[in-house]
Design an enzyme around this catalytic site. Structure first.
Site, PDB file in Angstrom:
ATOM      1  N   ARG A 315       0.886  -1.138   0.128  1.00  0.00           N
ATOM      2  CA  ARG A 315       0.380   0.271   0.030  1.00  0.00           C
ATOM      3  C   ARG A 315       0.710   1.801  -0.319  1.00  0.00           C
ATOM      4  O   ARG A 315       0.812   2.524   0.159  1.00  0.00           O
ATOM      5  CB  ARG A 315      -0.927   0.016   1.283  1.00  0.00           C
ATOM      6  CG  ARG A 315      -2.046  -1.164   1.091  1.00  0.00           C
ATOM      7  CD  ARG A 315      -2.840  -0.886   2.414  1.00  0.00           C
ATOM      8  NE  ARG A 315      -4.136  -2.227   1.790  1.00  0.00           N
ATOM      9  CZ  ARG A 315      -4.178  -3.253   2.979  1.00  0.00           C
ATOM     10  NH1 ARG A 315      -2.942  -2.878   3.015  1.00  0.00           N
ATOM     11  NH2 ARG A 315      -4.697  -4.017   2.829  1.00  0.00           N
ATOM     12  N   LYS A 337       3.020  11.230 -11.078  1.00  0.00           N
ATOM     13  CA  LYS A 337       1.885  10.259 -12.118  1.00  0.00           C
ATOM     14  C   LYS A 337       2.831   8.938 -12.494  1.00  0.00           C
ATOM     15  O   LYS A 337       3.873   9.354 -12.915  1.00  0.00           O
ATOM     16  CB  LYS A 337       1.583  10.967 -13.615  1.00  0.00           C
ATOM     17  CG  LYS A 337       0.767  11.801 -13.198  1.00  0.00           C
ATOM     18  CD  LYS A 337       0.703  12.488 -15.197  1.00  0.00           C
ATOM     19  CE  LYS A 337      -0.847  13.228 -14.837  1.00  0.00           C
ATOM     20  NZ  LYS A 337      -1.149  13.491 -16.602  1.00  0.00           N
ATOM     21  N   GLU A 379       9.573  17.461 -24.668  1.00  0.00           N
ATOM     22  CA  GLU A 379       9.406  17.849 -23.730  1.00  0.00           C
ATOM     23  C   GLU A 379       9.910  19.208 -23.642  1.00  0.00           C
ATOM     24  O   GLU A 379       9.164  20.204 -22.278  1.00  0.00           O
ATOM     25  CB  GLU A 379       9.121  17.758 -22.566  1.00  0.00           C
ATOM     26  CG  GLU A 379       8.454  15.648 -22.981  1.00  0.00           C
ATOM     27  CD  GLU A 379       7.032  15.609 -22.168  1.00  0.00           C
ATOM     28  OE1 GLU A 379       6.409  17.138 -22.439  1.00  0.00           O
ATOM     29  OE2 GLU A 379       6.226  14.680 -22.855  1.00  0.00           O
ATOM     30  N   LYS A 421       7.255  22.575 -14.222  1.00  0.00           N
ATOM     31  CA  LYS A 421       6.788  21.472 -13.978  1.00  0.00           C
ATOM     32  C   LYS A 421       6.186  21.386 -12.950  1.00  0.00           C
ATOM     33  O   LYS A 421       4.953  21.883 -12.139  1.00  0.00           O
ATOM     34  CB  LYS A 421       7.351  20.008 -14.537  1.00  0.00           C
ATOM     35  CG  LYS A 421       6.227  18.833 -14.232  1.00  0.00           C
ATOM     36  CD  LYS A 421       5.917  17.590 -14.788  1.00  0.00           C
ATOM     37  CE  LYS A 421       5.237  16.908 -14.935  1.00  0.00           C
ATOM     38  NZ  LYS A 421       5.259  15.512 -15.644  1.00  0.00           N
ATOM     39  N   GLU A 431      -4.296  17.006 -11.478  1.00  0.00           N
ATOM     40  CA  GLU A 431      -4.865  17.519 -12.577  1.00  0.00           C
ATOM     41  C   GLU A 431      -6.667  17.624 -12.776  1.00  0.00           C
ATOM     42  O   GLU A 431      -6.989  16.798 -13.450  1.00  0.00           O
ATOM     43  CB  GLU A 431      -4.557  16.495 -13.917  1.00  0.00           C
ATOM     44  CG  GLU A 431      -4.868  16.847 -14.884  1.00  0.00           C
ATOM     45  CD  GLU A 431      -4.030  16.178 -15.923  1.00  0.00           C
ATOM     46  OE1 GLU A 431      -3.168  16.209 -17.273  1.00  0.00           O
ATOM     47  OE2 GLU A 431      -3.086  14.877 -15.883  1.00  0.00           O
ATOM     48  N   ARG A 437      -3.052  22.197 -14.628  1.00  0.00           N
ATOM     49  CA  ARG A 437      -1.758  20.907 -14.738  1.00  0.00           C
ATOM     50  C   ARG A 437      -2.683  20.424 -16.749  1.00  0.00           C
ATOM     51  O   ARG A 437      -1.123  20.411 -17.330  1.00  0.00           O
ATOM     52  CB  ARG A 437      -1.716  19.961 -13.656  1.00  0.00           C
ATOM     53  CG  ARG A 437      -0.921  18.700 -14.089  1.00  0.00           C
ATOM     54  CD  ARG A 437      -0.712  17.949 -12.609  1.00  0.00           C
ATOM     55  NE  ARG A 437       0.532  16.959 -12.998  1.00  0.00           N
ATOM     56  CZ  ARG A 437       0.785  16.069 -12.186  1.00  0.00           C
ATOM     57  NH1 ARG A 437       0.302  16.081 -10.769  1.00  0.00           N
ATOM     58  NH2 ARG A 437       1.352  14.724 -12.252  1.00  0.00           N
ATOM     59  N   ASN A 441      -0.211  18.905 -21.504  1.00  0.00           N
ATOM     60  CA  ASN A 441      -0.694  17.724 -21.938  1.00  0.00           C
ATOM     61  C   ASN A 441      -0.355  18.405 -23.509  1.00  0.00           C
ATOM     62  O   ASN A 441      -1.115  17.626 -24.639  1.00  0.00           O
ATOM     63  CB  ASN A 441      -1.692  17.037 -21.369  1.00  0.00           C
ATOM     64  CG  ASN A 441      -1.834  16.049 -20.176  1.00  0.00           C
ATOM     65  OD1 ASN A 441      -1.114  15.222 -20.694  1.00  0.00           O
ATOM     66  ND2 ASN A 441      -2.669  16.699 -19.922  1.00  0.00           N
ATOM     67  N   HIS A 444       0.115  16.129 -26.232  1.00  0.00           N
ATOM     68  CA  HIS A 444       0.157  14.327 -25.748  1.00  0.00           C
ATOM     69  C   HIS A 444      -1.201  14.276 -26.520  1.00  0.00           C
ATOM     70  O   HIS A 444      -1.318  13.031 -25.982  1.00  0.00           O
ATOM     71  CB  HIS A 444       0.458  15.058 -24.370  1.00  0.00           C
ATOM     72  CG  HIS A 444       1.305  15.102 -23.906  1.00  0.00           C
ATOM     73  ND1 HIS A 444       2.208  15.859 -24.420  1.00  0.00           N
ATOM     74  CD2 HIS A 444       2.455  14.108 -23.401  1.00  0.00           C
ATOM     75  CE1 HIS A 444       3.297  16.008 -23.691  1.00  0.00           C
ATOM     76  NE2 HIS A 444       3.467  15.119 -22.689  1.00  0.00           N
ATOM     77  N   HIS A 448      -0.163  10.352 -27.895  1.00  0.00           N
ATOM     78  CA  HIS A 448      -0.646   9.236 -27.402  1.00  0.00           C
ATOM     79  C   HIS A 448      -1.169   8.639 -28.101  1.00  0.00           C
ATOM     80  O   HIS A 448      -1.190   7.441 -28.197  1.00  0.00           O
ATOM     81  CB  HIS A 448      -1.385   9.660 -25.896  1.00  0.00           C
ATOM     82  CG  HIS A 448      -0.364  10.052 -25.192  1.00  0.00           C
ATOM     83  ND1 HIS A 448      -1.483  10.324 -23.535  1.00  0.00           N
ATOM     84  CD2 HIS A 448       0.532  10.151 -24.697  1.00  0.00           C
ATOM     85  CE1 HIS A 448      -0.308  10.769 -22.436  1.00  0.00           C
ATOM     86  NE2 HIS A 448       1.325  10.461 -23.590  1.00  0.00           N
ATOM     87  N   HIS A 461       7.798   8.464 -27.357  1.00  0.00           N
ATOM     88  CA  HIS A 461       6.933   9.813 -26.801  1.00  0.00           C
ATOM     89  C   HIS A 461       7.271  10.651 -27.469  1.00  0.00           C
ATOM     90  O   HIS A 461       6.401  11.325 -27.972  1.00  0.00           O
ATOM     91  CB  HIS A 461       6.802   9.046 -25.200  1.00  0.00           C
ATOM     92  CG  HIS A 461       6.314   9.706 -25.031  1.00  0.00           C
ATOM     93  ND1 HIS A 461       4.535  10.139 -24.634  1.00  0.00           N
ATOM     94  CD2 HIS A 461       6.020  11.217 -23.667  1.00  0.00           C
ATOM     95  CE1 HIS A 461       4.294  11.069 -24.219  1.00  0.00           C
ATOM     96  NE2 HIS A 461       5.332  11.863 -23.332  1.00  0.00           N
TER      97      HIS A 461
END
Length: 572
Positions: A315, A337, A379, A421, A431, A437, A441, A444, A448, A461
């Protein structure tokens, strides 16, 4: 600023038995560093005018060794030089003293005699020359016995080197990278004005994000502030582990930590449930406890996968991000993330889980393959284009220095991206639907989709994000949101860094379908991050279907459209 562990080493001497790959390693290492390479044997032969075999035959081994010492002394007067020495160079105390007095960093390569002899025999066949002519010390009926005897005699002298690398299981590029990692993690790689910078990211419980040239050499000191148990688990991949696992383990052990290492296969395709299970199995076998940190050493795939393992094992165990790719240093390691991919889309299975520490050692970027380093600039440029016009202008200004990996400019750029960032994440940790935030993207949504449609193999990527940024910029122009001159500057800068700006050969209809799996979608409607100016952006959507298809076609994607009779046709 960091205090160096020792004086910078501006001379590197490669040692080891014949056939270990000293010259090959030296050339590759010099290329990575941008230094001059010198092969002592070649210099001696060029100056003397006779081949090695003739010098040995006419002047004996002593004649050769005298020339070798004189040549070494001359070359060691230079700086920023990588030197490949002969196999027997270590046997003279004079040579060892010369290296010590010059502050040279010495690397001893090792290889089993049987493997070395196979290499030499192959060279002999390729050059149509007897083994004894290429390697006079192996002349005789039993060269293997000679090699074994020399290896045994010289082993205690090779052991005096600063670093030791076994080369039989590594390819030449890995050996050179491993040699560079050894000097960097020992704190001996010249900084050339690079300053370590620390950003405090206030997301979660808050953590330090360090960007510095050679920063991994100081990792134990950074870890000490977290007051964690000494047992740590390092998760890496098959590309990074052969280069950095051993030097990092040495740094950790010297700092009082007890590391264990596990590597997954490299590549986006391995950011999967199977790889996650493999990490869980390793943690279970190690009986990893809740307080023990998991260190993610590698690029974005490792950071995401190991981060998700840290978030879910017992956990939640402490996570430390040690990004070694530009993409991971400026983006994936910051913000919490963590995820694995699903066949339907990228990062669909994941969590928000903040690290306890991020250490981005910018010197690791020297060992990245060219394409892997290039993708990271997408990026970096994204941060400037979408959020900080001054940063974008600085990237334009420093483009040549950044592409040449100058330590000061490179470290400053990474540190600024980390700060940008980190500030966005602090204000919008999870987000939120209308939070800032989401602006990270930019590029992206289509990026993606490109990765998904091409199976995470054809495009890296950052390459996909680059094309996605150009698409979003042109879409913004078409919709009257983005000034044309801003779109032009973004496309020009991406192109200057060698990134793709076209969608030629891609199925535009498939791309549009894939965008509906984007995590920013709301009620089935896709939202696009569009530029409203340089350094300014907004989440926009939904966009008209006709504008999307026209922009895709403009950038070279194939689009199915109905003809006048209603039948589908394919157009560019």
């Amino acid at each position: 600023m960091e205090t160096p562990l020792a004086a910078d080493a501006v001379r590197i001497l490669i040692l080891g038995p014949t056939g270990a790959g000293k010259s090959t390693t030296g050339k590759l290492l010099a290329h990575l560093l941008g230094w001059r390479f010198v092969d002592l044997d070649e210099v001696i032969v060029a100056h003397d005018g006779r081949p090695v075999s003739a010098i040995f035959a006419e002047d004996g081994e002593d004649g050769w060794r005298s020339r070798e010492s004189a040549t070494l002394a001359a070359v060691l007067r230079e700086e920023r030089v990588v030197i490949a020495g002969g196999a027997g160079l270590v046997e003279r105390e004079e040579n060892r003293r010369l290296a010590r007095d010059a502050g040279a960093w010495t690397v001893a390569l090792d290889i089993p005699p049987e493997v070395a002899l196979r290499r030499i025999a192959q060279q002999s066949a390729e050059q149509v020359a007897p083994v004894g002519e290429l390697r006079p010390m192996l002349a005789g009926e039993d060269p293997l016995a000679s090699m074994r005897a020399m290896r045994e005699r010289r082993a205690p002298l090779y052991a005096l080197a600063d670093d030791h690398i076994s080369t039989d299981s590594l390819d030449p590029t890995q050996v050179a990278g491993r040699a560079l990692a050894g000097i960097s993690l020992a704190g001996r790689l010249p900084k050339d004005g690079a300053e370590t910078q620390t950003s405090v990211v206030t997301a979660g419980a808050g953590y330090n994000a360090v960007a510095g040239w050679g920063a991994l050499a100081h990792l134990p000191r950074y870890l000490a502030t977290l007051r964690l148990p000494p047992r740590v688990t390092v998760v890496s991949d098959s590309a990074v582990s052969p280069i950095y696992a051993e030097p990092l383990a040495r740094v950790l052990r010297d700092g009082g930590y007890d590391p264990a290492a596990f590597a997954i296969p490299a590549g986006e395709a391995n950011k999967s449930r199977a790889s996650l299970e493999a990490v869980y199995d390793f943690l279970a076998e190690r009986r990893a406890e809740r307080g023990e940190a998991l260190l993610a050493l590698g690029g974005g795939v490792v950071g995401d996968l190991a981060g998700f393992a840290a978030a879910t094992w017992l956990r939640g165990v402490p996570l430390v991000q040690l990004p070694t790719s530009l993409l991971a240093q400026v983006d994936a390691s910051i913000g919490g993330k963590v995820a694995i991919d699903h066949p339907r889309g990228k990062n669909l299975i994941g969590a928000f889980y903040q690290p306890r520490l991020v250490v981005a050692d910018t010197s690791t970027l020297l060992t990245l393959p060219g394409r892997a380093c290039t993708e990271g600039w997408a990026e970096v440029i994204k941060h400037g284009a979408a959020l900080d016009s001054g940063y974008f202008t600085a990237i334009e200004r420093d483009a040549n220095a950044l592409l040449a990996a100058h330590p000061a400019e490179l470290t400053a750029a990474v540190a600024r991206s980390v700060a940008i960032k980190g500030a966005v994440v602090a204000g919008d940790e999870r987000e939120s639907e209308d939070g800032q935030r989401a602006l990270l993207n930019y590029g992206h949504t289509l990026g993606h989709a490109i990765e998904t449609v091409t199976g995470y193999t054809a495009w890296l990527h950052g390459e996909a994000v680059s094309a996605g940024m150009v698409f979003a910029a042109q879409l913004g122009v078409r919709l009257g949101v983005t000034p044309p001159e801003v779109a032009a500057r973004v496309e020009a800068l991406l192109s200057a860094f060698g990134l793709p700006t076209r969608l030629d050969g891609l199925d535009g209809s498939a791309l549009l379908r894939a965008t509906h799996w984007d995590k920013k979608a709301r009620d089935g409607q896709v939202r696009w991050v569009l530029l409203t100016g340089l350094g300014a952006s907004v989440a926009y959507g939904p966009a008209p279907e006709a504008a999307l298809r026209s922009t895709l076609a403009e950038l070279g994607a194939t689009i199915d459209t109905p003809d006048v009779n209603g039948a589908p046709t394919s157009v560019l």
